[in-house]
Design a protein around this motif. Structure first.
Motif, mmCIF file in Angstrom:
data_model
loop_
_atom_site.group_PDB
_atom_site.id
_atom_site.type_symbol
_atom_site.label_atom_id
_atom_site.label_comp_id
_atom_site.label_asym_id
_atom_site.label_seq_id
_atom_site.Cartn_x
_atom_site.Cartn_y
_atom_site.Cartn_z
ATOM 1 N N GLN A 135 60.301 23.403 39.425
ATOM 2 C CA GLN A 135 60.235 23.431 40.894
ATOM 3 C C GLN A 135 60.056 24.823 41.488
ATOM 4 O O GLN A 135 60.263 25.032 42.682
ATOM 5 C CB GLN A 135 61.470 22.722 41.476
ATOM 6 C CG GLN A 135 61.679 21.370 40.767
ATOM 7 C CD GLN A 135 62.695 20.508 41.403
ATOM 8 O OE1 GLN A 135 63.713 20.973 41.877
ATOM 9 N NE2 GLN A 135 62.422 19.200 41.440
ATOM 10 N N ASP A 136 59.622 25.787 40.668
ATOM 11 C CA ASP A 136 59.385 27.151 41.155
ATOM 12 C C ASP A 136 57.925 27.255 41.619
ATOM 13 O O ASP A 136 57.028 27.640 40.864
ATOM 14 C CB ASP A 136 59.693 28.155 40.039
ATOM 15 C CG ASP A 136 59.621 29.599 40.512
ATOM 16 O OD1 ASP A 136 58.987 29.881 41.559
ATOM 17 O OD2 ASP A 136 60.191 30.470 39.826
ATOM 18 N N VAL A 137 57.706 26.897 42.875
ATOM 19 C CA VAL A 137 56.346 26.850 43.436
ATOM 20 C C VAL A 137 55.683 28.214 43.358
ATOM 21 O O VAL A 137 54.492 28.332 43.064
ATOM 22 C CB VAL A 137 56.386 26.342 44.893
ATOM 23 C CG1 VAL A 137 55.013 26.377 45.529
ATOM 24 C CG2 VAL A 137 56.945 24.919 44.943
ATOM 25 N N ARG A 138 56.446 29.273 43.584
ATOM 26 C CA ARG A 138 55.892 30.621 43.592
ATOM 27 C C ARG A 138 55.392 31.030 42.211
ATOM 28 O O ARG A 138 54.315 31.621 42.085
ATOM 29 C CB ARG A 138 56.949 31.601 44.100
ATOM 30 C CG ARG A 138 56.351 32.747 44.856
ATOM 31 C CD ARG A 138 57.371 33.402 45.766
ATOM 32 N NE ARG A 138 58.483 33.980 45.031
ATOM 33 C CZ ARG A 138 59.228 34.993 45.476
ATOM 34 N NH1 ARG A 138 58.982 35.532 46.660
ATOM 35 N NH2 ARG A 138 60.224 35.451 44.767
ATOM 36 N N VAL A 169 50.649 20.789 39.853
ATOM 37 C CA VAL A 169 51.764 19.999 40.365
ATOM 38 C C VAL A 169 53.095 20.678 40.057
ATOM 39 O O VAL A 169 53.603 20.604 38.930
ATOM 40 C CB VAL A 169 51.760 18.568 39.784
ATOM 41 C CG1 VAL A 169 52.715 17.682 40.581
ATOM 42 C CG2 VAL A 169 50.366 17.952 39.768
ATOM 43 N N VAL A 170 53.608 21.405 41.020
ATOM 44 C CA VAL A 170 54.994 21.873 41.029
ATOM 45 C C VAL A 170 55.459 21.412 42.392
ATOM 46 O O VAL A 170 55.019 21.941 43.402
ATOM 47 C CB VAL A 170 55.097 23.399 40.863
ATOM 48 C CG1 VAL A 170 56.555 23.845 40.890
ATOM 49 C CG2 VAL A 170 54.405 23.851 39.577
ATOM 50 N N ASN A 176 52.186 22.497 49.447
ATOM 51 C CA ASN A 176 53.414 23.286 49.554
ATOM 52 C C ASN A 176 53.151 24.773 49.274
ATOM 53 O O ASN A 176 54.079 25.520 48.964
ATOM 54 C CB ASN A 176 54.500 22.731 48.614
ATOM 55 C CG ASN A 176 54.074 22.785 47.152
ATOM 56 O OD1 ASN A 176 53.052 23.396 46.815
ATOM 57 N ND2 ASN A 176 54.851 22.166 46.286
ATOM 58 N N GLY A 177 51.901 25.174 49.322
ATOM 59 C CA GLY A 177 51.574 26.580 49.101
ATOM 60 C C GLY A 177 51.121 26.878 47.679
ATOM 61 O O GLY A 177 50.573 27.952 47.412
ATOM 62 N N LEU A 178 51.324 25.925 46.774
ATOM 63 C CA LEU A 178 51.012 26.142 45.363
ATOM 64 C C LEU A 178 49.548 26.506 45.128
ATOM 65 O O LEU A 178 49.221 27.361 44.305
ATOM 66 C CB LEU A 178 51.352 24.853 44.602
ATOM 67 C CG LEU A 178 51.060 24.780 43.113
ATOM 68 C CD1 LEU A 178 51.925 25.777 42.356
ATOM 69 C CD2 LEU A 178 51.328 23.364 42.587
#
Lengths: 263, 263, 263
Positions: free
Chosen positions: B57-60, B82-83, B108-110
């Motif tokens: 779940q670390d989108v960054r 997909v995160v 979500n910015g990914l």
């Protein structure tokens, strides 16, 4: 004609690549000019790695990963699966056809839940001998990989050996208790989600180790760090901690029994 | 026509294979005889796994890995990423075109730093419905994989839904301090190298936790176990310990803020 | 014509994908209409990942994994291997032909055991320059990947640069001692099996740290948790604990020396 070959093992790295090399060599051989009109060229093989990080020798975890995944592949797919504590003993090797897909691997229950999920499995013992000097510890490379190449080249699994009744595998039973339901953890994924041997949620609210599990359809319904129970995308009940790690929070691991208490 | 589909997730094993199975099934469907003249056959799909070990779940971190990698792929490549901590909530799904490449994933910015690195992104909301019974927890398989197959078959992303403004993602700011510069660690690779949210080195010599960092162009310029700072192959500043592990040596991890003091 | 390109690195994730992207781009370029009649299309590339989890900068472990695997691939296979502590220094880059296969990587001994296992290696220095702005820390992507694409497109390795004598690599010697044989652990696999730098078993029964090792041909011959010694599927001596983990049981790791005492 494209052929898809998937691989599922507990080998980690570099052994799966050896299996792919053997498949590509064998296919080259089968489609050589002297072998007549080729029905397939090696360039039309698509390899898909399902998993190579199954916990060492955990047949049940491997069977779960294969069961969860096989239904998403098209007819004609060949799945090689090798989690094989009995390699080198007299356990059989199998080629199984079910629902238009093929499964190749040891006869220890690994293949059966996936094969059953697609239809009525028909299993053949791999009786044919392979010329190559054969390792005693790596049937994935020395037997199952060439068998997969034969199937990819269009050979019928019935040509490999006699029909046999494959060994079954159980994910274990759930048990009604005085306080609720007892179940087993069959897999822990990398989010720490605990996958149980139950394919529907209990008909009542439950707690685990005294902590209420919120019944949700999707993780997004939980608050941050809230413990949840849901039916996962694989069709089994799954205990999760929203944006956290349930395995760590509850100090549980694959193989553990848990009691879901009615509340 | 060859099509390249890359996958980047935080799923670990076996879920990415399910996404590939869905793509192959969907392509088979799209190129079936009744679907008219096929523009692509499933055998001409090349899958490339970018990463499936993004910290959960670390989108960054996922955005950094995608940003670092997308520029190396040819025009026409389709990236599924997909995160997705917000799966099952009302966050949108996107198909983004930029610089001739395509990105499919959650809004979500990914996707955005990678898409921006290639040109001016044009984003479409995925509004189309998929017949299949859909999981609430696995949009990677149930939505993004079939969308990638549609794009691989030549469908225009504008046919998926209306144009939208995608959510941005920031790698965070650096800050001038009395003693130097404060920055964030956005990724720690398996060598223990610390990747910072800075795309050039400070204009002065710096130390970290009192230890001088030698400014180098290449690790070979450092002595064994010497702490270094360099611009990594991804274009971001990177703190390394030559033939050692900077994350362990400095006891730092992804997400930590660090101060680079001028010396 | 199908081409197989394998990759072996210590990079973990996302850097290997960048190498694949560069290969696919370069092949697109080489087969563009202006480049004349294409001898290969990018769709006929089959990538096989051998390993990306080689212990960081452990050239010997990488050489072992490549040596174990290369023999299983068909003629024409191109192996890119990058475990490269000397990147950015003056160490050479090599393209090596042996037994009809090709090896591309740094001149630090990594390629040689595998190349030698297939025949008489002929090595060429990579002297050609690449236009792209080049990273100082990632020759795998910036030099070795485009070279592999050139070889896949049919270019002769002799066109890359002058013939050179490649650096050798030794897995270290075994030593006769008063009590038995001293050997080195060159690799520990994910089952905890200890792979030694010996290609046959001692001519006598042995113990390790006072524990007898049963000589077996297959793990199945051992009882549960019994320590074994065997020749593994890779052709090297291997110490295992049947259905257990030898590395944990004996508290040993890659690089350690062990004494096998005659009993």
């Amino acid at each position: 004609m494209m052929k898809i070959i998937t691989l599922l093992t507990d080998f980690g790295s570099f052994y799966p690549a050896q299996m792919k090399g053997v498949i590509l060599c064998k296919l080259n051989e089968l489609i050589a000019p002297s072998a007549g009109s080729p029905s397939i060229s090696a360039s039309s093989i698509t390899f898909v790695d399902i998993a190579h990080d199954i916990p060492p020798q955990d047949v049940r975890a491997g069977a779960f990963a294969l069961l969860s995944s096989a239904r998403y592949f098209p007819a004609g797919t060949i799945h090689i699966a090798v989690v094989d504590p009995g390699v080198g003993t007299d356990r059989l090797g199998l080629a199984v056809e079910s629902g238009g897909q093929f499964f190749v691997g040891p006869d220890n229950g690994l293949l059966l839940p996936a094969a059953r999920s697609l239809g009525q499995p028909v299993a053949y013992k791999i009786a044919c001998k392979f010329e190559e000097s054969m390792s005693n510890t790596f049937h994935g490379r020395d037997i199952f990989a060439p068998v997969a190449a034969l199937l990819a080249a269009g050979q019928n699994p019935s040509s490999l050996g006699p029909r046999v009744l494959p060994k079954a595998l159980s994910f274990g039973d759930t048990k009604k208790t005085d306080d609720g339901i007892e179940a087993s953890i069959i897999y822990v994924d990398r989010f720490g989600n605990l996958i149980l041997n139950m394919q529907k949620l209990p008909g009542f609210d439950v707690s685990l180790k005294g902590v209420k599990l919120k019944r949700v359809r999707t993780y997004g319904e939980g608050r941050r760090i809230e413990p949840l129970i849901t039916i996962g995308s694989h069709g089994f009940a799954e205990i999760a901690v929203n944006q956290g790690n349930a395995a760590e929070a509850f100090r549980l691991k694959a193989g553990d029994r848990v009691e879901l208490e009615e509340i």
